[in-house]
Design a protein around this motif. Structure first.
Motif, PDB file in Angstrom:
ATOM      1  N   ARG A   6       0.861  -1.185   0.000  1.00 43.31           N
ATOM      2  CA  ARG A   6       0.000   0.000   0.000  1.00 43.31           C
ATOM      3  C   ARG A   6       0.895   1.232   0.000  1.00 43.31           C
ATOM      4  O   ARG A   6       2.034   1.175   0.479  1.00 43.31           O
ATOM      5  CB  ARG A   6      -0.864   0.037   1.281  1.00 43.31           C
ATOM      6  N   PRO A   7       0.403   2.352  -0.480  1.00 47.18           N
ATOM      7  CA  PRO A   7       1.217   3.581  -0.433  1.00 47.18           C
ATOM      8  C   PRO A   7       1.570   3.950   1.013  1.00 47.18           C
ATOM      9  O   PRO A   7       0.785   3.716   1.933  1.00 47.18           O
ATOM     10  CB  PRO A   7       0.295   4.651  -1.035  1.00 47.18           C
ATOM     11  N   LEU A   8       2.757   4.512   1.188  1.00 43.90           N
ATOM     12  CA  LEU A   8       3.178   4.986   2.505  1.00 43.90           C
ATOM     13  C   LEU A   8       2.548   6.344   2.788  1.00 43.90           C
ATOM     14  O   LEU A   8       2.499   7.199   1.904  1.00 43.90           O
ATOM     15  CB  LEU A   8       4.700   5.123   2.564  1.00 43.90           C
ATOM     16  N   TYR A   9       2.097   6.537   4.015  1.00 40.47           N
ATOM     17  CA  TYR A   9       1.543   7.824   4.415  1.00 40.47           C
ATOM     18  C   TYR A   9       2.367   8.479   5.516  1.00 40.47           C
ATOM     19  O   TYR A   9       2.506   9.686   5.551  1.00 40.47           O
ATOM     20  CB  TYR A   9       0.088   7.662   4.898  1.00 40.47           C
ATOM     21  N   TYR A  10       2.897   7.676   6.443  1.00 38.90           N
ATOM     22  CA  TYR A  10       3.545   8.224   7.631  1.00 38.90           C
ATOM     23  C   TYR A  10       5.013   7.830   7.752  1.00 38.90           C
ATOM     24  O   TYR A  10       5.616   8.034   8.790  1.00 38.90           O
ATOM     25  CB  TYR A  10       2.806   7.765   8.891  1.00 38.90           C
ATOM     26  N   LYS A  12       8.882   7.578   5.557  1.00 35.31           N
ATOM     27  CA  LYS A  12       9.649   7.865   4.352  1.00 35.31           C
ATOM     28  C   LYS A  12       9.982   6.553   3.645  1.00 35.31           C
ATOM     29  O   LYS A  12      10.271   5.545   4.304  1.00 35.31           O
ATOM     30  CB  LYS A  12      10.960   8.570   4.705  1.00 35.31           C
ATOM     31  N   GLN A  79       0.953   6.638  15.121  1.00 35.06           N
ATOM     32  CA  GLN A  79       0.529   6.891  13.743  1.00 35.06           C
ATOM     33  C   GLN A  79       1.570   6.345  12.760  1.00 35.06           C
ATOM     34  O   GLN A  79       1.219   5.678  11.787  1.00 35.06           O
ATOM     35  CB  GLN A  79       0.322   8.383  13.523  1.00 35.06           C
ATOM     36  N   ASN A  80       2.838   6.591  13.030  1.00 34.35           N
ATOM     37  CA  ASN A  80       3.899   6.088  12.164  1.00 34.35           C
ATOM     38  C   ASN A  80       3.993   4.560  12.228  1.00 34.35           C
ATOM     39  O   ASN A  80       4.299   3.909  11.237  1.00 34.35           O
ATOM     40  CB  ASN A  80       5.230   6.717  12.546  1.00 34.35           C
ATOM     41  N   GLU A  83       2.537   1.934   9.804  1.00 32.01           N
ATOM     42  CA  GLU A  83       3.244   1.541   8.573  1.00 32.01           C
ATOM     43  C   GLU A  83       4.125   0.299   8.756  1.00 32.01           C
ATOM     44  O   GLU A  83       4.740  -0.168   7.804  1.00 32.01           O
ATOM     45  CB  GLU A  83       4.131   2.694   8.079  1.00 32.01           C
ATOM     46  N   ASN A  86       3.126  -2.814   6.548  1.00 33.21           N
ATOM     47  CA  ASN A  86       3.301  -2.460   5.141  1.00 33.21           C
ATOM     48  C   ASN A  86       4.791  -2.479   4.779  1.00 33.21           C
ATOM     49  O   ASN A  86       5.203  -3.064   3.773  1.00 33.21           O
ATOM     50  CB  ASN A  86       2.686  -1.078   4.879  1.00 33.21           C
TER      51      ASN A  86
END
Length: 175
Positions: A6-10, A12, A79-80, A83, A86
């Motif tokens: 899935r795309p990363l949001y939180y 790098k 929140q981080n 990820e 993922n």
């Protein structure tokens, strides 16, 4: 080189140049040879080293060290931390494609036993996870294992080995 499910949001994205460097390591090329690795002891006996590397205590210790990382991230950077899975899937895929075939070949050539690949995969993916999340927590243990692997060896234990008070700064053992 790295594909996230899935795309990363939180988080790098993992630096490509670091992945290329890690993919280029000559895995296990100095097995059995003595080196001057900081805070590490060379295990001379092959069978003892393999037994140590596959022991339940060493496996449990490494799991405790990983749990320390995930617990810290979960409580302080929740929140981080979302990820983590993922990133782990992407890095496991990287390991399976770019590193595992080299390691499996070397394990086979050295007749070390095929189960070792699972332990090595666990170490490498967890070390990569520590690097991926290093903006939130400085790598402390699995990056030390990665250093042993980068030097061509197999990490196989730590002194003191305690599950009651795991010490990531103990003296590593390598083969």
């Amino acid at each position: 080189m790295l594909t996230y499910p899935r795309p990363l949001y939180y988080l790098k994205p993992f630096p490509e140049e670091e992945l290329e460097r890690i993919a280029g390591i000559d895995w296990l090329n100095r097995i059995g040879q003595k080196d001057s690795i900081k805070d590490a002891i060379n295990v001379q006996d092959r069978d003892e080293a393999i037994s140590m590397a596959m022991s339940d205590d060493w496996t449990d210790f490494r799991l405790e060290m990983r749990n320390e990382v995930t617990g810290f991230l979960s409580s302080r950077h929740s929140q981080n931390y979302t990820e983590w899975n993922n990133s782990a899937r992407a890095l496991r895929g990287f390991f399976d494609v770019h590193i595992a075939p080299k390691v499996e070949g070397r394990i086979s050539d050295l007749n070390l036993g095929s189960k070792l690949i699972e332990a090595i995969g666990w170490d490498i993916v967890t070390a990569l996870q520590e690097i991926a999340f290093s903006q939130f927590r400085i790598p402390r243990f699995h990056d030390r294992l990665l250093e042993v692997y980068q030097n061509g060896h197999l990490p196989c234990g730590i002194t003191p080995l305690s599950l009651n008070e795991p010490n990531p700064n103990g003296t590593l053992h390598y083969y």
